[in-house]
Write a protein that holds these residues in place. Structure first.
Motif, mmCIF file in Angstrom:
data_model
loop_
_atom_site.group_PDB
_atom_site.id
_atom_site.type_symbol
_atom_site.label_atom_id
_atom_site.label_comp_id
_atom_site.label_asym_id
_atom_site.label_seq_id
_atom_site.Cartn_x
_atom_site.Cartn_y
_atom_site.Cartn_z
ATOM 1 N N ASP A 136 -7.002 3.615 1.144
ATOM 2 C CA ASP A 136 -6.123 4.387 2.024
ATOM 3 C C ASP A 136 -6.926 5.383 2.848
ATOM 4 O O ASP A 136 -6.678 5.554 4.045
ATOM 5 N N GLN A 137 -7.892 6.052 2.231
ATOM 6 C CA GLN A 137 -8.708 7.028 2.944
ATOM 7 C C GLN A 137 -9.548 6.346 4.016
ATOM 8 O O GLN A 137 -9.694 6.863 5.130
ATOM 9 N N ARG A 139 -8.798 3.622 5.592
ATOM 10 C CA ARG A 139 -7.882 3.234 6.666
ATOM 11 C C ARG A 139 -7.578 4.425 7.564
ATOM 12 O O ARG A 139 -7.575 4.307 8.803
ATOM 13 N N CYS A 140 -7.305 5.593 6.964
ATOM 14 C CA CYS A 140 -6.997 6.796 7.756
ATOM 15 C C CYS A 140 -8.201 7.222 8.591
ATOM 16 O O CYS A 140 -8.059 7.591 9.763
ATOM 17 N N ASP A 141 -9.382 7.183 7.981
ATOM 18 C CA ASP A 141 -10.601 7.583 8.703
ATOM 19 C C ASP A 141 -10.845 6.667 9.904
ATOM 20 O O ASP A 141 -11.197 7.129 10.997
ATOM 21 N N LEU A 144 -8.232 7.398 12.659
ATOM 22 C CA LEU A 144 -8.512 8.659 13.347
ATOM 23 C C LEU A 144 -9.720 8.528 14.266
ATOM 24 O O LEU A 144 -9.731 9.078 15.374
ATOM 25 N N THR A 160 -4.975 13.967 15.266
ATOM 26 C CA THR A 160 -4.446 13.699 13.926
ATOM 27 C C THR A 160 -2.981 13.291 13.992
ATOM 28 O O THR A 160 -2.542 12.375 13.279
ATOM 29 N N ALA A 163 -2.771 9.701 15.267
ATOM 30 C CA ALA A 163 -3.222 8.780 14.227
ATOM 31 C C ALA A 163 -2.185 8.663 13.111
ATOM 32 O O ALA A 163 -1.936 7.570 12.588
ATOM 33 N N ALA A 164 -1.554 9.774 12.770
ATOM 34 C CA ALA A 164 -0.529 9.758 11.710
ATOM 35 C C ALA A 164 0.673 8.913 12.117
ATOM 36 O O ALA A 164 1.238 8.168 11.301
ATOM 37 N N ASP A 167 -0.270 5.386 11.864
ATOM 38 C CA ASP A 167 -0.377 5.021 10.452
ATOM 39 C C ASP A 167 0.979 4.645 9.871
ATOM 40 O O ASP A 167 1.078 3.781 8.985
ATOM 41 N N ASN A 171 2.151 1.140 7.534
ATOM 42 C CA ASN A 171 2.304 1.578 6.162
ATOM 43 C C ASN A 171 3.200 0.597 5.406
ATOM 44 O O ASN A 171 4.242 0.188 5.918
#
Length: 211
Positions: A136-137, A139-141, A144, A160, A163-164, A167, A171
């Motif tokens: 998950d981290q 994917r977020c990195d 972003l 951010t 990107a959120a 995301d 999800n």
């Protein structure tokens, strides 16, 4: 000489008792007790650690309201009826009405809904499995970084936020909702995803920054 009529006397006493039981004071007390029960349920709902309402039982609501579990049963025959009443109270409490929902006011309504949800103690369950957390981290990195590359003039908060939002579109819970609640097949879901992403991409290309 008038004869005594025990049956008639009994009927008069019973009638008087019924009138007393159905008196305005009794009805007002019943209303107040029901309100106290529903209010107690709403308080518990606000304090639950998750959105799972299994802890919202007759016993728990009765204890919070200061009445017996039997009394709660007297007002609500099933837990579904009790929870329906609690949900109705929460809707009234939120002050949000969906009856007049339109596309031009959806942003305001959605914002109000989100703000109201923040008044609850419930929070999403954290990812505790190390392998899943690492995925998950990553994917977020990656997301972003992709947004940052396309938005050199944006602030970190704006990147951010974008990107959120992206995301949310890939999800698993969102994908599940498309299939279970909206009953979109795989192809429809993919089209919806591409369309949503294209709108955010267009906003970024036109420098339409969030906030």
């Amino acid at each position: 000489m008038k004869k005594n009529n025990p049956r008639g006397k009994t009927a008069r006493i019973a009638g008087a008792q019924r009138r007393q039981y159905n008196s305005p004071l009794r009805r007002e007390q019943a209303v107040q007790t029901r309100e106290r029960i529903v209010g107690a349920g709403a308080e518990i709902a606000h304090q639950l650690a998750s959105w799972d309402w299994r802890e919202l039982t007759f016993k728990a609501v009765g204890e919070r309201a200061g009445v017996s579990e039997r009394t709660v049963h007297r007002y609500f025959a099933t837990e579904k009826l009790l929870r329906d009443a609690i949900v109705q109270r929460l809707v009234q409490e939120s002050g949000i009405s969906l009856d007049a929902l339109a596309l031009d006011n959806f942003a305001d309504v959605a914002s109000s809904v989100y703000g109201y949800l923040l008044s609850f103690a419930a929070t999403p369950a954290p990812i505790t499995d190390p392998t899943q957390a690492a995925i998950d981290q990553h994917r977020c990195d990656a997301l972003l970084a992709a947004v940052s590359k396309a938005t050199p003039g944006w602030s970190a908060a704006q990147r951010t936020t974008a990107a959120a939002l992206l995301d949310m579109l890939w999800n698993p819970p969102s994908c599940e909702r498309l299939a279970t609640v909206w009953r979109l097949d795989a192809e429809q879901a993919k089209q919806a995803l591409r369309w949503s992403v294209s709108l955010i991409q267009a906003a970024i290309a036109q420098d339409q920054r969030p906030g």
